[in-house]
Design an enzyme around this catalytic site. Structure first.
Site, mmCIF file in Angstrom:
data_model
loop_
_atom_site.group_PDB
_atom_site.id
_atom_site.type_symbol
_atom_site.label_atom_id
_atom_site.label_comp_id
_atom_site.label_asym_id
_atom_site.label_seq_id
_atom_site.Cartn_x
_atom_site.Cartn_y
_atom_site.Cartn_z
ATOM 1 N N LYS A 23 0.839 -1.211 0.000
ATOM 2 C CA LYS A 23 0.000 0.000 0.000
ATOM 3 C C LYS A 23 0.869 1.254 0.000
ATOM 4 O O LYS A 23 0.668 2.169 -0.803
ATOM 5 C CB LYS A 23 -0.895 0.002 1.250
ATOM 6 N N ASN A 24 1.841 1.292 0.909
ATOM 7 C CA ASN A 24 2.600 2.534 1.087
ATOM 8 C C ASN A 24 3.622 2.787 -0.021
ATOM 9 O O ASN A 24 4.187 3.877 -0.099
ATOM 10 C CB ASN A 24 3.258 2.558 2.473
ATOM 11 N N CYS A 118 -4.229 12.696 13.128
ATOM 12 C CA CYS A 118 -5.129 11.547 13.074
ATOM 13 C C CYS A 118 -4.964 10.803 14.388
ATOM 14 O O CYS A 118 -4.258 11.258 15.281
ATOM 15 C CB CYS A 118 -4.839 10.660 11.877
ATOM 16 N N ARG A 123 1.021 14.586 13.528
ATOM 17 C CA ARG A 123 1.422 14.412 12.129
ATOM 18 C C ARG A 123 1.560 15.716 11.327
ATOM 19 O O ARG A 123 0.797 15.992 10.396
ATOM 20 C CB ARG A 123 0.495 13.420 11.436
ATOM 21 N N ASP A 313 4.573 0.483 12.112
ATOM 22 C CA ASP A 313 3.354 -0.159 11.591
ATOM 23 C C ASP A 313 3.221 -1.619 12.038
ATOM 24 O O ASP A 313 2.214 -2.264 11.740
ATOM 25 C CB ASP A 313 3.314 -0.071 10.058
ATOM 26 N N ARG A 405 -8.551 -0.269 4.679
ATOM 27 C CA ARG A 405 -7.610 0.720 4.163
ATOM 28 C C ARG A 405 -6.272 0.069 3.822
ATOM 29 O O ARG A 405 -5.537 0.582 2.983
ATOM 30 C CB ARG A 405 -7.373 1.829 5.202
HETATM 31 C C1 EPZ Z 1 4.383 6.798 6.474
HETATM 32 O O1 EPZ Z 1 3.679 7.894 7.035
HETATM 33 C C2 EPZ Z 1 3.380 5.671 6.348
HETATM 34 N N1 EPZ Z 1 2.267 6.104 5.514
HETATM 35 C C3 EPZ Z 1 2.864 5.264 7.735
HETATM 36 O O2 EPZ Z 1 2.045 4.122 7.584
HETATM 37 C C4 EPZ Z 1 4.067 4.887 8.609
HETATM 38 O O3 EPZ Z 1 3.612 4.620 9.914
HETATM 39 C C5 EPZ Z 1 5.085 6.034 8.632
HETATM 40 O O4 EPZ Z 1 5.470 6.395 7.282
HETATM 41 C C6 EPZ Z 1 6.352 5.701 9.401
HETATM 42 O O5 EPZ Z 1 6.976 4.584 8.827
HETATM 43 C C7 EPZ Z 1 2.385 6.082 4.190
HETATM 44 O O6 EPZ Z 1 3.405 5.710 3.627
HETATM 45 C C8 EPZ Z 1 1.174 6.491 3.413
HETATM 46 P P1 EPZ Z 1 6.605 10.113 8.454
HETATM 47 P P2 EPZ Z 1 4.336 9.357 6.997
HETATM 48 O O7 EPZ Z 1 6.494 11.406 7.745
HETATM 49 O O8 EPZ Z 1 5.185 9.464 5.785
HETATM 50 C C9 EPZ Z 1 7.246 13.288 11.924
HETATM 51 C C10 EPZ Z 1 0.130 2.788 7.948
HETATM 52 O O9 EPZ Z 1 -0.414 2.259 8.960
HETATM 53 N N2 EPZ Z 1 7.127 14.315 10.873
HETATM 54 O O10 EPZ Z 1 7.766 9.232 8.090
HETATM 55 O O11 EPZ Z 1 3.266 10.335 7.182
HETATM 56 C C11 EPZ Z 1 5.961 12.510 12.146
HETATM 57 O O12 EPZ Z 1 5.063 13.204 12.981
HETATM 58 C C12 EPZ Z 1 0.655 4.198 7.997
HETATM 59 O O13 EPZ Z 1 0.221 2.191 6.860
HETATM 60 C C13 EPZ Z 1 7.391 15.622 11.178
HETATM 61 O O14 EPZ Z 1 7.734 15.972 12.313
HETATM 62 O O15 EPZ Z 1 5.243 9.310 8.264
HETATM 63 C C14 EPZ Z 1 6.489 11.227 12.732
HETATM 64 O O16 EPZ Z 1 6.767 11.411 14.093
HETATM 65 C C15 EPZ Z 1 0.345 4.919 9.230
HETATM 66 N N3 EPZ Z 1 7.237 16.559 10.194
HETATM 67 C C16 EPZ Z 1 7.806 11.019 11.981
HETATM 68 O O17 EPZ Z 1 8.156 12.313 11.483
HETATM 69 C C17 EPZ Z 1 6.872 16.225 8.925
HETATM 70 O O18 EPZ Z 1 6.759 17.110 8.075
HETATM 71 C C18 EPZ Z 1 7.724 10.049 10.824
HETATM 72 O O19 EPZ Z 1 6.603 10.373 10.001
HETATM 73 C C19 EPZ Z 1 6.611 14.883 8.634
HETATM 74 C C20 EPZ Z 1 6.741 13.939 9.628
#
Ligand code: EPZ
Length: 426
Positions: A23-24, A118, A123, A313, A405
């Site tokens: 998915k991701n 969420c 996020r 995840d 999802r």
């Molecule tokens: C991706 O989300 C995945 N989603 C998530 O999977 C997964 O949990 C996550 O990566 C971590 O591996 C998709 O790929 C669609 P991040 P993403 O930006 O990219 C912080 C699932 O269940 N951060 O790597 O949104 C953030 O808050 C989902 O399939 C900032 O501070 O995650 C977090 O603490 C849920 N500022 C960390 O970084 C930003 O601008 C990592 O988030 C962006 C993120």
């Protein structure tokens, strides 16, 4: 009338299950088609609610989309005039922020609803915005929207580290935007997740020049244009890990087909440390993994971290397993510190889990017992299904739509392995 999932516990899983495409990885690769001239055919795209949501967004953005047989999607841009993604669409799925980079990179304008937080945390998208601005975008926030424009991106040096490490979708956005920029972009503290690598490989096949794939430093040499291609998405490592734990916790013996074992090293190590037996073989379409459960598991210390460590995840699924381990486990969440909503539901089923800050202290209990529980997000739902498979009696899971999802036909595939699980109308 509400649908619920009903699981009768105590039936060991046996047999084979084929793992679907990731998915991701599929989501950013679909969004990357905004950058391209011509038609792309993407194989191994799972039938999931999140994929459907992104397809709707892409359609409104002038992308012609068609589902062919064999899990293949055909995507082609036919109209570049619209650059707006409204709140109604973006609020359905936070991952849809992956259209930001392609829209700015190709159409030079964007108006996208702020995705907001969420159930797994706040996020923010500050790192995505930082990346776009470094490439030359001017972005303002107005009435809940990010409105951006650029006269054309220019390569830049961008550091993408945040308070919890790098950002997966943020790296994808910057990478996509930089493919059509003038000159060289260097992304430092880039995410190395297999899904980011898959996107980079897809873009390179389409004509991009990205090096450093799989490392924390990506170098992107801008090119004039990208063209449509055929591509096959990698297997979903989180779906694979979820089935592994489901097989193990029931004391069953299952074979997973179409798995990329390299992507699962940390998960497999931890499962083996807990007492499951895991072995491998190569298959025609990808690796095979044999998982044999146990009737008693050892406790573990787990910390979720960026790839190649244990993925956040998989945290909820491990929590279900460790809730019946022989001793006390500690799970520390280092990516989404508040991602523990499922704990209250597991405790309702008899687990003994205490949350202290970003840490779950899990005292293993002899057994879980079936209860009425509520799913709060995708992986939390998977955790409750896994717990239900081993609990004594019947578990009823409300809000099962979260599962759709990220897991295609989960009940049917678990039933084929011998589980007693159904979705019924209450
Ligand atoms: C991706 O989300 C995945 N989603 C998530 O999977 C997964 O949990 C996550 O990566 C971590 O591996 C998709 O790929 C669609 P991040 P993403 O930006 O990219 C912080 C699932 O269940 N951060 O790597 O949104 C953030 O808050 C989902 O399939 C900032 O501070 O995650 C977090 O603490 C849920 N500022 C960390 O970084 C930003 O601008 C990592 O988030 C962006 C993120």
């Amino acid at each position: 009338m509400e649908k619920i999932i009903v699981v009768e516990g105590g039936h060991p899983l046996h047999g084979n299950v084929r793992i679907n495409g990731s998915k991701n990885a599929a989501l950013p690769i679909m969004a990357a088609c905004i950058l391209m001239k011509g038609k792309s055919r993407i194989r191994n795209v799972p039938h999931l609610a999140d994929v459907k949501t992104l397809l709707e967004i892409l359609k409104d953005l002038g992308v012609k989309t068609e589902r062919l047989k064999d899990d293949t999607l055909e995507l082609e841009v036919i109209d570049e005039s619209n650059v707006t993604a409204p709140y109604e669409q973006i609020s359905k799925m936070r991952g849809s922020i992956c259209i930001l980079g392609p829209l700015l990179g190709k159409r030079k304008r964007v108006k996208i609803a702020e995705p907001g937080g969420c159930v797994i945390g706040v996020r923010p998208v500050d790192l995505h915005i930082k990346g776009m601005e470094a490439l030359g975008a001017n972005i303002i926030k107005e009435e809940g929207y990010r409105i951006g424009s650029t006269n054309g991106f220019r390569g830049a040096e961008i550091y993408l580290g945040g308070p919890y490490g790098s950002t997966v979708t943020g790296t994808c956005n910057v990478m996509m935007a930089a493919t059509l920029a003038k000159g060289k972009t260097i992304v430092r503290c880039a995410a190395c997740e297999p899904e980011v690598q898959d996107l980079a490989n897809f873009l390179n096949k389409a004509g991009a020049k990205i090096s450093g794939i799989g490392t924390s430093e990506l170098v992107i040499e801008g090119v004039e244009e990208l063209h449509g291609i055929e591509y096959e998405i990698i297997p979903d490592r989180i779906e694979a890990g979820t089935f592994m734990i489901a097989g193990a916790i029931t004391g069953g013996e299952i074979t997973l087909e179409n798995v990329c074992l390299d992507h699962l090293t940390a998960v497999i190590e931890k499962l083996a440390e807990a007492g499951a037996s895991v072995s491998f073989a190569s298959g025609e379409t990808g690796g095979k993994c044999f998982v044999k459960g146990s009737d008693k598991f050892r406790p573990l210390t787990i910390t979720t971290l960026p790839y190649p460590d244990i993925p956040t995840d998989m945290q909820a699924q491990f929590l279900a397993l460790l809730s019946i381990a022989n001793g006390t486990s500690i799970i520390t969440e280092k990516i989404f510190p508040n991602r523990f909503i499922h704990v209250a539901e597991l405790n309702r089923m008899g687990a003994d889990i205490l949350i202290e800050g970003t840490r779950a202290i899990v005292k293993g209990v002899r057994k879980l017992s079936g209860a009425r529980v509520m799913a709060s997000d995708l992986r939390a739902s998977a955790c409750l299904v896994i717990a239900g498979l081993v609990a004594e009696g019947t578990t009823e899971i409300r809000r099962p739509y979260h599962l759709d999802r990220g897991y295609e036909k989960l009940e049917q595939r678990l039933s084929a392995l011998g589980a007693k699980i159904n979705r019924v109308t209450e």
